[in-house]
Design a protein around this motif. Structure first.
Motif, PDB file in Angstrom:
ATOM      1  N   ARG A 148     -12.012 -32.138  23.204  1.00 17.68           N
ATOM      2  CA  ARG A 148     -13.442 -31.799  23.092  1.00 17.68           C
ATOM      3  C   ARG A 148     -14.005 -31.499  24.466  1.00 17.68           C
ATOM      4  NH1 ARG A 148     -12.978 -35.780  19.328  1.00 17.68           N
ATOM      5  NH2 ARG A 148     -13.128 -37.396  20.894  1.00 17.68           N
ATOM      6  N   ARG A 154      -9.555 -41.146  10.960  1.00 21.35           N
ATOM      7  CA  ARG A 154     -10.586 -40.218  11.475  1.00 21.35           C
ATOM      8  C   ARG A 154     -10.022 -39.560  12.732  1.00 21.35           C
ATOM      9  NH1 ARG A 154     -12.426 -45.297  11.461  1.00 21.35           N
ATOM     10  NH2 ARG A 154     -12.581 -45.096  13.717  1.00 21.35           N
ATOM     11  N   ILE A 155      -9.602 -38.311  12.586  1.00 23.69           N
ATOM     12  CA  ILE A 155      -8.850 -37.682  13.674  1.00 23.69           C
ATOM     13  C   ILE A 155      -9.550 -36.426  14.174  1.00 23.69           C
ATOM     14  CG2 ILE A 155      -6.626 -36.686  14.291  1.00 23.69           C
ATOM     15  CD1 ILE A 155      -5.278 -38.610  12.462  1.00 23.69           C
ATOM     16  N   GLY A 156      -9.872 -36.423  15.460  1.00 24.68           N
ATOM     17  CA  GLY A 156     -10.543 -35.283  16.079  1.00 24.68           C
ATOM     18  C   GLY A 156      -9.617 -34.468  16.958  1.00 24.68           C
ATOM     19  N   THR A 157      -9.321 -34.978  18.135  1.00 25.84           N
ATOM     20  CA  THR A 157      -8.544 -34.201  19.118  1.00 25.84           C
ATOM     21  C   THR A 157      -7.181 -33.749  18.606  1.00 25.84           C
ATOM     22  OG1 THR A 157      -8.349 -36.380  20.143  1.00 25.84           O
ATOM     23  CG2 THR A 157      -9.476 -34.718  21.385  1.00 25.84           C
ATOM     24  N   MET A 178     -13.321 -49.397  14.967  1.00 28.21           N
ATOM     25  CA  MET A 178     -12.681 -48.681  16.075  1.00 28.21           C
ATOM     26  C   MET A 178     -12.029 -49.684  17.009  1.00 28.21           C
ATOM     27  SD  MET A 178     -15.716 -46.122  17.125  1.00 28.21           S
ATOM     28  CE  MET A 178     -15.006 -45.024  18.320  1.00 28.21           C
ATOM     29  N   LYS A 231     -16.912 -33.213  15.444  1.00 26.90           N
ATOM     30  CA  LYS A 231     -18.032 -33.334  16.400  1.00 26.90           C
ATOM     31  C   LYS A 231     -17.766 -32.476  17.631  1.00 26.90           C
ATOM     32  CE  LYS A 231     -16.128 -37.531  18.533  1.00 26.90           C
ATOM     33  NZ  LYS A 231     -16.062 -39.006  18.440  1.00 26.90           N
ATOM     34  N   ASN A 254     -20.786 -37.181  14.103  1.00 28.51           N
ATOM     35  CA  ASN A 254     -21.465 -38.388  14.580  1.00 28.51           C
ATOM     36  C   ASN A 254     -22.877 -38.168  15.109  1.00 28.51           C
ATOM     37  OD1 ASN A 254     -20.856 -37.152  16.995  1.00 28.51           O
ATOM     38  ND2 ASN A 254     -20.157 -39.023  18.002  1.00 28.51           N
ATOM     39  N   MET A 290     -14.976 -50.040   8.078  1.00 32.08           N
ATOM     40  CA  MET A 290     -14.542 -49.135   9.149  1.00 32.08           C
ATOM     41  C   MET A 290     -14.554 -49.882  10.478  1.00 32.08           C
ATOM     42  SD  MET A 290     -15.794 -47.125  11.880  1.00 32.08           S
ATOM     43  CE  MET A 290     -17.007 -45.800  11.948  1.00 32.08           C
ATOM     44  N   ILE A 340     -20.003 -40.701  10.940  1.00 28.53           N
ATOM     45  CA  ILE A 340     -19.179 -41.738  11.578  1.00 28.53           C
ATOM     46  C   ILE A 340     -19.802 -42.310  12.851  1.00 28.53           C
ATOM     47  CG2 ILE A 340     -17.025 -40.777  10.636  1.00 28.53           C
ATOM     48  CD1 ILE A 340     -16.500 -39.618  13.475  1.00 28.53           C
ATOM     49  N   MET A 344      -7.545 -43.280  14.935  1.00 27.48           N
ATOM     50  CA  MET A 344      -8.022 -42.033  15.538  1.00 27.48           C
ATOM     51  C   MET A 344      -6.787 -41.331  16.140  1.00 27.48           C
ATOM     52  SD  MET A 344     -11.505 -43.814  17.135  1.00 27.48           S
ATOM     53  CE  MET A 344     -11.482 -42.796  18.559  1.00 27.48           C
ATOM     54  N   VAL A 378     -12.358 -34.999  12.381  1.00 26.27           N
ATOM     55  CA  VAL A 378     -13.594 -35.246  13.137  1.00 26.27           C
ATOM     56  C   VAL A 378     -13.942 -34.001  13.946  1.00 26.27           C
ATOM     57  CG1 VAL A 378     -14.691 -36.664  14.915  1.00 26.27           C
ATOM     58  CG2 VAL A 378     -13.217 -37.739  13.176  1.00 26.27           C
TER      59      VAL A 378
HETATM   60  C1  LIG Z   1     -14.767 -39.206  17.897  1.00 33.17           C
HETATM   61  C2  LIG Z   1     -14.452 -40.238  16.867  1.00 33.17           C
HETATM   62  C3  LIG Z   1     -13.208 -40.235  16.213  1.00 33.17           C
HETATM   63  C4  LIG Z   1     -12.093 -39.262  16.536  1.00 33.17           C
HETATM   64  O1  LIG Z   1     -11.597 -39.462  17.816  1.00 33.17           O
HETATM   65  P1  LIG Z   1     -10.289 -38.671  18.349  1.00 33.17           P
HETATM   66  O2  LIG Z   1      -9.783 -39.534  19.417  1.00 33.17           O
HETATM   67  O3  LIG Z   1     -10.789 -37.355  18.832  1.00 33.17           O
HETATM   68  O4  LIG Z   1      -9.354 -38.526  17.221  1.00 33.17           O
HETATM   69  C5  LIG Z   1     -12.999 -41.195  15.232  1.00 33.17           C
HETATM   70  N1  LIG Z   1     -13.943 -42.104  14.908  1.00 33.17           N
HETATM   71  C6  LIG Z   1     -15.147 -42.133  15.504  1.00 33.17           C
HETATM   72  C7  LIG Z   1     -16.126 -43.157  15.069  1.00 33.17           C
HETATM   73  C8  LIG Z   1     -15.440 -41.207  16.505  1.00 33.17           C
HETATM   74  O5  LIG Z   1     -16.635 -41.244  17.105  1.00 33.17           O
END
Ligand SMILES: *Cc1c(COP(=O)(O)O)cnc(C)c1O
Length: 223
Positions: free
Chosen positions: A220, A211-214, A153, A25, A46, A151, A67, A195, A23
């Motif tokens: 971020r 879905r992995i961002g940080t 969260m 973003k 996103n 999907m 996403i 996540m 992810v």
């Molecule tokens: C930002 C986001 C993620 C990733 O989140 P992290 O905690 O940074 O891994 C995953 N899914 C969705 C829908 C998001 O908006």
């Protein structure tokens, strides 16, 4: 830790059968390129404008996943290239995605987003609205979208058992829809959950897509 090191660590931990969506973003294109050069080719965004700006500059073999909450009037801007829209939360949106995909003469993979968290702010369908969508005449006539799974969260919560219960609920929705609507549709197979803070639990509960961002790009900065 560098992006490359973060990815290597994650790949060791995540089974090969689970797709890693990085992810990106809020992250600049040079950081996405670092991840790409480390072998990561699937990215999630996103915000439509941000995604479009990045997609123009970045390599064309990137698989892009949308996403975030998607407004119908913005579908047109991403329809020519988006690979997965993971956040389908209404029939109206799905109708628009199908129309725009048709104009571009392509198929768009879609996931139905379910509301599983206790926070009101998160978007998503419930069991009844998902059935309503899938039973509709409009849905039966769509030819340019592929429903590839679901999907969700989980609640931002430090109690892993709360998160686990929510992921189990999402898996139940997946199984139910599979039996009722997609029993002969091998393309309905993705359970997108997990996540940075909860992907281990998600994988234990059957996730096929995290879905992995940080944990890939580090924290971020929102401005
Ligand atoms: C930002 C986001 C993620 C990733 O989140 P992290 O905690 O940074 O891994 C995953 N899914 C969705 C829908 C998001 O908006």
């Amino acid at each position: 830790m560098t992006i490359q090191e973060n990815l290597r660590k994650l790949r060791q931990e995540i089974p090969d059968s689970v797709k890693l969506v990085a992810v990106s973003k809020t992250k600049p294109t040079n950081e996405i390129m670092d991840a790409y050069q480390a072998g990561q080719s699937v990215f999630g965004e996103n915000k439509v404008q941000e995604l479009v700006t990045k997609q123009i500059i970045l390599p064309k073999d990137i698989e892009w996943h949308f996403i975030g909450h998607l407004q119908t009037n913005k579908v047109r801007q991403i329809a020519s290239f988006i690979d997965y829209i993971e956040s389908i939360d209404s029939l109206k949106l799905l109708i628009e995605v199908n129309e725009e995909a048709q104009k571009n003469n392509r198929m768009i993979n879609c996931l139905l987003q379910f509301h599983i968290a206790s926070e009101e702010t998160k978007f998503g369908l419930d069991k009844e609205s998902a059935r309503c969508l899938l039973d509709s005449k409009e849905f039966s006539e769509m030819r340019n979208i592929r429903i590839a799974g679901v999907m969700g969260m989980a609640t931002f919560c430090t109690d892993p058992e709360v998160v686990r219960t929510e992921f189990r609920m999402l898996r139940q929705y997946f199984t139910l829809l599979k039996q009722e609507y997609f029993i002969n549709s091998p393309e309905f197979r993705e359970l997108s959950m997990g996540m940075s803070g909860d992907y281990r639990i998600a994988i234990e509960e059957g996730s096929t897509m995290v879905r992995i961002g940080t944990a890939v790009f580090s924290d971020r900065m929102y401005n």
